[in-house]
Design a protein around this motif. Structure first.
Motif, PDB file in Angstrom:
ATOM      1  N   VAL A 180      -0.777  -7.507  -3.886  1.00  0.00           N
ATOM      2  CA  VAL A 180      -1.190  -6.116  -4.093  1.00  0.00           C
ATOM      3  C   VAL A 180      -2.697  -6.028  -4.293  1.00  0.00           C
ATOM      4  O   VAL A 180      -3.371  -5.154  -3.725  1.00  0.00           O
ATOM      5  CB  VAL A 180      -0.434  -5.513  -5.294  1.00  0.00           C
ATOM      6  CG1 VAL A 180      -1.003  -4.140  -5.655  1.00  0.00           C
ATOM      7  CG2 VAL A 180       1.051  -5.405  -4.986  1.00  0.00           C
ATOM      8  N   CYS A 181      -3.240  -6.923  -5.094  1.00  0.00           N
ATOM      9  CA  CYS A 181      -4.681  -6.873  -5.366  1.00  0.00           C
ATOM     10  C   CYS A 181      -5.508  -7.232  -4.130  1.00  0.00           C
ATOM     11  O   CYS A 181      -6.558  -6.610  -3.881  1.00  0.00           O
ATOM     12  CB  CYS A 181      -5.021  -7.790  -6.538  1.00  0.00           C
ATOM     13  SG  CYS A 181      -4.373  -7.197  -8.131  1.00  0.00           S
ATOM     14  N   GLU A 184      -5.088  -6.721   4.939  1.00  0.00           N
ATOM     15  CA  GLU A 184      -3.764  -6.296   5.389  1.00  0.00           C
ATOM     16  C   GLU A 184      -2.755  -7.338   4.906  1.00  0.00           C
ATOM     17  O   GLU A 184      -2.757  -8.478   5.376  1.00  0.00           O
ATOM     18  CB  GLU A 184      -3.737  -6.188   6.913  1.00  0.00           C
ATOM     19  CG  GLU A 184      -2.467  -5.596   7.469  1.00  0.00           C
ATOM     20  CD  GLU A 184      -2.509  -5.450   8.982  1.00  0.00           C
ATOM     21  OE1 GLU A 184      -1.451  -5.641   9.618  1.00  0.00           O
ATOM     22  OE2 GLU A 184      -3.604  -5.180   9.526  1.00  0.00           O
ATOM     23  N   VAL A 185      -1.899  -6.949   3.959  1.00  0.00           N
ATOM     24  CA  VAL A 185      -1.044  -7.909   3.257  1.00  0.00           C
ATOM     25  C   VAL A 185       0.432  -7.592   3.480  1.00  0.00           C
ATOM     26  O   VAL A 185       0.858  -6.443   3.363  1.00  0.00           O
ATOM     27  CB  VAL A 185      -1.348  -7.914   1.741  1.00  0.00           C
ATOM     28  CG1 VAL A 185      -0.406  -8.874   1.014  1.00  0.00           C
ATOM     29  CG2 VAL A 185      -2.803  -8.283   1.488  1.00  0.00           C
ATOM     30  N   HIS A 202      -0.534   3.188  -3.837  1.00  0.00           N
ATOM     31  CA  HIS A 202      -1.789   3.509  -3.144  1.00  0.00           C
ATOM     32  C   HIS A 202      -1.958   2.697  -1.866  1.00  0.00           C
ATOM     33  O   HIS A 202      -2.282   3.248  -0.800  1.00  0.00           O
ATOM     34  CB  HIS A 202      -2.975   3.264  -4.089  1.00  0.00           C
ATOM     35  CG  HIS A 202      -4.305   3.375  -3.422  1.00  0.00           C
ATOM     36  ND1 HIS A 202      -4.824   4.578  -2.974  1.00  0.00           N
ATOM     37  CD2 HIS A 202      -5.228   2.421  -3.101  1.00  0.00           C
ATOM     38  CE1 HIS A 202      -6.004   4.366  -2.414  1.00  0.00           C
ATOM     39  NE2 HIS A 202      -6.273   3.075  -2.482  1.00  0.00           N
ATOM     40  N   ASN A 203      -1.719   1.401  -1.956  1.00  0.00           N
ATOM     41  CA  ASN A 203      -1.984   0.541  -0.806  1.00  0.00           C
ATOM     42  C   ASN A 203      -0.906   0.635   0.270  1.00  0.00           C
ATOM     43  O   ASN A 203      -1.184   0.411   1.447  1.00  0.00           O
ATOM     44  CB  ASN A 203      -2.196  -0.897  -1.277  1.00  0.00           C
ATOM     45  CG  ASN A 203      -3.543  -1.068  -1.959  1.00  0.00           C
ATOM     46  OD1 ASN A 203      -4.574  -1.070  -1.318  1.00  0.00           O
ATOM     47  ND2 ASN A 203      -3.517  -1.191  -3.290  1.00  0.00           N
ATOM     48  N   VAL A 204       0.324   0.984  -0.123  1.00  0.00           N
ATOM     49  CA  VAL A 204       1.351   1.277   0.875  1.00  0.00           C
ATOM     50  C   VAL A 204       0.954   2.529   1.659  1.00  0.00           C
ATOM     51  O   VAL A 204       1.056   2.574   2.892  1.00  0.00           O
ATOM     52  CB  VAL A 204       2.731   1.446   0.206  1.00  0.00           C
ATOM     53  CG1 VAL A 204       3.730   2.054   1.190  1.00  0.00           C
ATOM     54  CG2 VAL A 204       3.249   0.100  -0.294  1.00  0.00           C
ATOM     55  N   LEU A 220      -0.402  -2.548   2.799  1.00  0.00           N
ATOM     56  CA  LEU A 220       0.568  -3.357   2.061  1.00  0.00           C
ATOM     57  C   LEU A 220       1.976  -3.050   2.559  1.00  0.00           C
ATOM     58  O   LEU A 220       2.369  -1.890   2.675  1.00  0.00           O
ATOM     59  CB  LEU A 220       0.479  -3.044   0.561  1.00  0.00           C
ATOM     60  CG  LEU A 220       1.441  -3.774  -0.376  1.00  0.00           C
ATOM     61  CD1 LEU A 220       1.159  -5.271  -0.376  1.00  0.00           C
ATOM     62  CD2 LEU A 220       1.315  -3.199  -1.797  1.00  0.00           C
ATOM     63  N   SER A 221       2.730  -4.110   2.858  1.00  0.00           N
ATOM     64  CA  SER A 221       4.109  -3.939   3.303  1.00  0.00           C
ATOM     65  C   SER A 221       4.971  -5.057   2.742  1.00  0.00           C
ATOM     66  O   SER A 221       4.461  -6.079   2.260  1.00  0.00           O
ATOM     67  CB  SER A 221       4.196  -3.924   4.836  1.00  0.00           C
ATOM     68  OG  SER A 221       3.725  -5.146   5.370  1.00  0.00           O
ATOM     69  N   PHE A 222       6.287  -4.865   2.828  1.00  0.00           N
ATOM     70  CA  PHE A 222       7.242  -5.813   2.261  1.00  0.00           C
ATOM     71  C   PHE A 222       8.327  -6.111   3.284  1.00  0.00           C
ATOM     72  O   PHE A 222       8.777  -5.216   3.998  1.00  0.00           O
ATOM     73  CB  PHE A 222       7.858  -5.240   0.982  1.00  0.00           C
ATOM     74  CG  PHE A 222       6.847  -4.772  -0.013  1.00  0.00           C
ATOM     75  CD1 PHE A 222       6.190  -5.674  -0.826  1.00  0.00           C
ATOM     76  CD2 PHE A 222       6.523  -3.418  -0.122  1.00  0.00           C
ATOM     77  CE1 PHE A 222       5.236  -5.249  -1.741  1.00  0.00           C
ATOM     78  CE2 PHE A 222       5.582  -2.978  -1.024  1.00  0.00           C
ATOM     79  CZ  PHE A 222       4.933  -3.898  -1.839  1.00  0.00           C
TER      80      PHE A 222
END
Length: 445
Positions: A17-18, A25-26, A57-59, A64-66
């Protein structure tokens, strides 16, 4: 930079996340479908202040994705972060089963040069083993680097964005440049070393902090016997720049997922090379004994605890987390139950996880601090949550059967207690003479 993080525990999720918040791009990967489903719903599987807001925020920013699909995530990434668990085996060694399994899956999914960055806490030599496993499964180029984490549960987001230092163990100039660049936005204090030294820095750091905690607890036990105040002793010690004030708070010992596991693992690492780490063995022994200070104080007050109603404030190993792994509360509760006490328990965050690990029927769980104290013969403060530290002591006394307060974290001041009629016991501080007692003596004289 495109990053894939394998594992969505404290280290993996917070790190991923950080890094996304820094503009990378994580993709966070986990085999546990329930965790991924939670994250897709906007829920967070761990309690960590500030983390939920950063995820949202990052989604929204599409950084950010899972996913549960490791292979695709590996193919898309430039850097793959290993953040899977390395729990302790019965002999104290780190269990590398999960990290080796993840490494094999990474190797089989690779499609070009990758940097594999290990953030899981692993014994010295593990990253070389990781390199061997990958090399046996692919002919594609890769580098393995060790970047140990130094996060504190409850302040992990803050620690990630404000690290004391970043340690990078690396044997490749190509990988060094990329990993240094990734961490530059966080701090200029980057220590680049060989991989084995980086692995050792993590264990040595945690073992030293655990040693400070056990040391001040031993001093606290002596202070109780000689009439000194350990809080003043710690303050005087901490002003020495060679010592520092952090981790000098006396109490009922350390717990959590890191210190117990890492101290035992380092003892085992030493034993594997035929070195007897006597100091660290003593640290572990002291820490185990320290939590029973609470039991000793209760038996000093009541003698037999059979049928006594004891309130427990705090189940997590520290405030601002729901982590109950190796929490002192576990052994304290188990011991009190064996001694026949009736227990009323409360923690603002960690009760569900505690219920899942304790396995004892008949415990009464409450909804707030004051409710927990109703009808109690004693209250034991085990975790220094704000709710406990700011309690109205007059209200607390009103609902209790007998006003006995065992403060396992030394959160109440002498002035707060002197104005009450509590029988108050703390760790390493002189018994407080209450104002009511002084007044009675003055009347007699």
């Amino acid at each position: 930079m495109k990053i894939t993080v394998i594992g969505t525990g404290y280290v993996g999720l917070v790190s991923g996340v950080c890094f996304s918040n820094l503009g990378n791009e994580v993709t966070c990967v986990d085999k546990d479908k329930s965790k991924i489903d939670m994250l897709h719903r906007g829920e967070v599987p761990i309690y960590e202040p500030g983390l939920k807001e950063l995820i949202e925020h990052n989604v929204q920013e599409n950084r950010l994705s899972f996913t549960g699909e490791l292979a695709h995530a590996v193919k898309e990434a430039e850097v793959i972060i290993l953040a899977v668990g390395t729990p302790s085996l019965p002999n104290g060694e780190a269990n590398l089963q999960y990290i080796e399994q993840a490494v094999r899956e990474v190797a089989l999914a690779m499609n070009e040069y990758k940097i594999i960055m290990t953030k899981s806490t692993v014994p010295v030599g593990t990253n070389e083993r990781i390199s061997q496993i990958i090399g046996q499964l692919t002919e594609l180029p890769f580098d393995v680097v060790s970047v140990p984490e130094f996060l504190r549960e409850g302040s992990a987001v803050k620690d990630t964005f404000n690290p004391d230092r970043i340690v990078i163990g690396v044997n490749s100039q190509r990988a060094e440049e990329k990993i240094v660049h990734l961490h530059k936005p966080l701090t200029e204090n980057i220590i680049v070393t060989d991989v084995r030294s980086a692995e050792m820095i993590k264990y040595a750091s945690n073992a030293f902090l655990a040693t400070k905690i056990s040391f001040i607890n031993e001093v606290a036990n002596i202070c109780e016997k000689v009439g000194a105040d350990v809080t003043m002793v710690a303050k005087g010690m901490g002003q020495d720049r060679r010592i520092g004030s952090s981790f000098l708070s006396a109490g009922i010992g350390y717990g959590g997922s890191c210190f117990p596991k890492d101290t035992n693992a380092l003892i085992q690492i030493a034993g594997n090379v035929e070195y007897n780490f006597k100091l660290l063995k003593a640290v572990v022994e002291v820490n185990t004994d320290q939590r029973f200070n609470i039991i000793d104080k209760l038996t000093k007050v009541f003698g037999d605890l059979e049928g006594k109603t004891i309130g427990i404030w705090g189940l997590a190993f520290k405030p601002n987390t729901d982590d109950v792994r190796e929490a002192p509360a576990i052994e304290i509760v188990e011991t009190l139950v064996r001694l026949g006490a009736k227990l009323r328990l409360y923690d603002p965050i960690a009760m569900e996880k505690f219920k899942g690990i304790i396995g004892i029927k008949g415990l009464e769980y409450c909804t707030n601090a004051l409710e927990t104290a109703i009808g109690c013969d004693a209250i034991c403060l085990l975790t220094e949550w704000d709710e406990f530290c700011k309690i109205d002591l007059s209200e607390l006394k009103r609902v209790m059967h007998t006003p006995v307060l065992i403060d396992g974290r030394n959160v109440f001041s002498e002035q707060q207690i002197r104005d009450t009629s509590f029988q108050y016991y703390s760790i390493g501080r002189p018994q407080i003479t209450r104002l009511t007692d002084v007044e009675q003596l003055e009347r007699v004289n």
